[in-house]
Design an enzyme around this catalytic site. Structure first.
Site, PDB file in Angstrom:
ATOM      1  N   SER A  78       0.814  -1.220   0.000  1.00  0.00           N
ATOM      2  CA  SER A  78       0.000   0.000   0.000  1.00  0.00           C
ATOM      3  C   SER A  78       0.847   1.271   0.000  1.00  0.00           C
ATOM      4  O   SER A  78       1.577   1.532  -0.949  1.00  0.00           O
ATOM      5  CB  SER A  78      -0.964  -0.040   1.185  1.00  0.00           C
ATOM      6  N   ASP A  95      -1.170   1.600  -3.951  1.00  0.00           N
ATOM      7  CA  ASP A  95      -2.031   0.529  -4.477  1.00  0.00           C
ATOM      8  C   ASP A  95      -3.432   1.020  -4.823  1.00  0.00           C
ATOM      9  O   ASP A  95      -4.312   0.217  -5.135  1.00  0.00           O
ATOM     10  CB  ASP A  95      -2.085  -0.659  -3.514  1.00  0.00           C
TER      11      ASP A  95
END
EC number: 5.4.2.10
Length: 445
Positions: free
Chosen positions: A102, A243
């Site tokens: 992420s 992401d």
């Protein structure tokens, strides 16, 4: 959750090359997941990743493990996390796997699973995978081994899905948008979505090289975006994380618009359009200004623990459709199953176009309270600072002074030996002093 050895609240994550983010562990994870998922029928798995250089190594390891268990893998290449959730649903795959950490730096990576309906794997499935991890790897018969394939039109499919969440009767013609893709998984998606809807697009953070993901760009660092919005005299800026599950925006004056403000705009627009079902879910960190602004509109508001997983749980518990964290995770259950930065950004753009209002003006109905956060490191063996009587006494005194015009929150970090002290109120100087007063009490433990 306490009996989990590997799965955290957001899958498995860590430093590449250190357990558990090693090729041998991930190969075995692929095999264990394959053994468990094969019991459910379908033998197809979708695998996506962000732009980290370690993604190549880890997807190869997953592929080998899954194949040994008899499952076939379909690869999307670099693809936002919410896109993998969407593709898992549309391909009726048994599961989707995302290789990403992420918003973390490139040297971290992680593995996250989605179920067949694009939501997090049920706890019992995660526990079954952990149980299989304790066994020796065995290979299915050669004729039963899994295969690997590539989904060549994955990006195009997801671009069309995103565009489909934007009202047909509206267009972005005449809007100048700077989009920052964090050198991450949305670099080939977000600019195209915006262009195809009619916007003039200036793209930054769209040159991934494997090691520059989230580096001074994206939702966790909007300084480059703010500067570019002002330089280009753009209408707004949109920053996604590595992401693509977070979004932070910037108005034409260069002001940051966070997840709380984004949720306020979307909830208010939903109310105006008669499409808001129930209320909105924030977290313990959501700004008090959001709570008060929603209250003025008559929109119920509930707080969940910090973490998009807990926001989703609270939404499901209440039967509501919209939730967000101030960090930019925005969950819109009438559009998708998980946090989606592009989709959330499009709903704000729709509100701008429909109301002929700037992003700056759309935010004006919500007054953000100053919120001061102080992190205090503590020694794990020195007792629990949150249970300390002196800390409790200082906290109670501050809460009494603030009354109903402020909040105090003390919580432990989930990843480090830190106590996070948050104080919120109308006067910045006052809340800063209060936060440091409580922090000093924590340090003294």
């Amino acid at each position: 959750m306490s009996n989990r050895k590997y799965f955290g609240t957001d899958g498995i994550r860590g430093r590449v090359g250190n357990a558990p983010i090693t090729p041998d562990f991930v190969l075995k994870l692929g095999w264990a997941a394959g053994k468990v998922l094969a019991r459910h029928g379908s033998r197809k798995i979708i695998i996506g990743k962000d732009t980290r250089i370690s993604g190549y190594m880890l997807e190869s390891a997953l592929e080998a493990g899954l194949a040994a268990a008899g499952l076939s893998a379909s690869f999307t290449g670099p693809m936002p996390t919410p896109a993998v959730a969407y593709l898992t649903r549309t391909f009726r795959a048994e599961a989707g796997i995302v290789i990403s950490a992420s918003h973390n730096p490139f040297y971290d990576n992680g593995i996250k699973f989605f179920s067949i309906d694009g939501t997090k794997l049920p706890d019992d499935v995660e526990e079954a995978i952990e149980a299989e991890m304790e066994k020796e790897i065995t290979c299915v018969d050669s004729a039963e081994l899994g295969k690997a394939s590539r989904i060549v039109d994955a990006a195009g499919r997801y671009i069309e899905f995103c565009k489909g969440t934007f009202p047909n009767e509206l267009s972005l013609n005449g809007l100048k948008v700077v989009v920052d893709c964090a050198n991450g998984a949305t670099y080939h998606i977000a600019p195209n979505v915006l262009r195809e809807l009619g916007a003039t697009v200036i793209a930054i953070g769209c040159e991934p090289n494997g090691v520059n993901i989230n580096e001074e760009v994206g939702a966790t660092d909007v300084r480059a975006l703010q500067a570019r919005v002002l330089a280009e005299k753009a209408d707004l800026g949109i920053a996604l994380d590595g992401d693509g599950d977070r979004v932070i925006m910037v108005d034409h004056e260069g002001n940051k618009v966070d997840g709380d403000q984004i949720m306020y705009i979307i909830a208010r627009e939903g109310l105006r359009q008669g499409q808001l079902r129930g209320g909105a879910v924030g977290t313990l960190m959501s700004n008090m200004g959001l709570e008060l602004a929603l209250k003025q509109l008559g929109i119920p508001f509930a707080r969940a623990k910090v973490g998009d997983r807990y926001v989703l749980e609270k939404l499901q518990e209440k039967g509501w459709r919209i939730g967000a964290e101030n960090s930019g995770h925005v969950i819109l259950l009438d559009k998708t199953t998980t946090g989606d930065g592009i989709v959330a950004g499009l709903q704000v753009l729709a509100a701008m176009v429909r109301n002929h209002m700037s992003l700056h003006d759309l935010c004006s109905g919500m007054k953000m309270f100053p919120q001061i956060l102080v992190n205090v490191r503590y020694t794990a063996g020195s007792g629990d600072p949150l249970e300390n009587e002196a800390v409790k006494a200082v906290t109670a005194d501050v809460e009494a002074t603030l009354g109903n015009r402020g909040r105090v929150l003390l919580r432990k970090s989930g990843t480090e030996p830190l106590i996070r002290v948050m104080v919120e109120g109308e006067d910045e100087a006052q809340v800063t002093a209060f936060a440091h007063r409580i922090a000093d009490a924590v340090k003294a433990v």
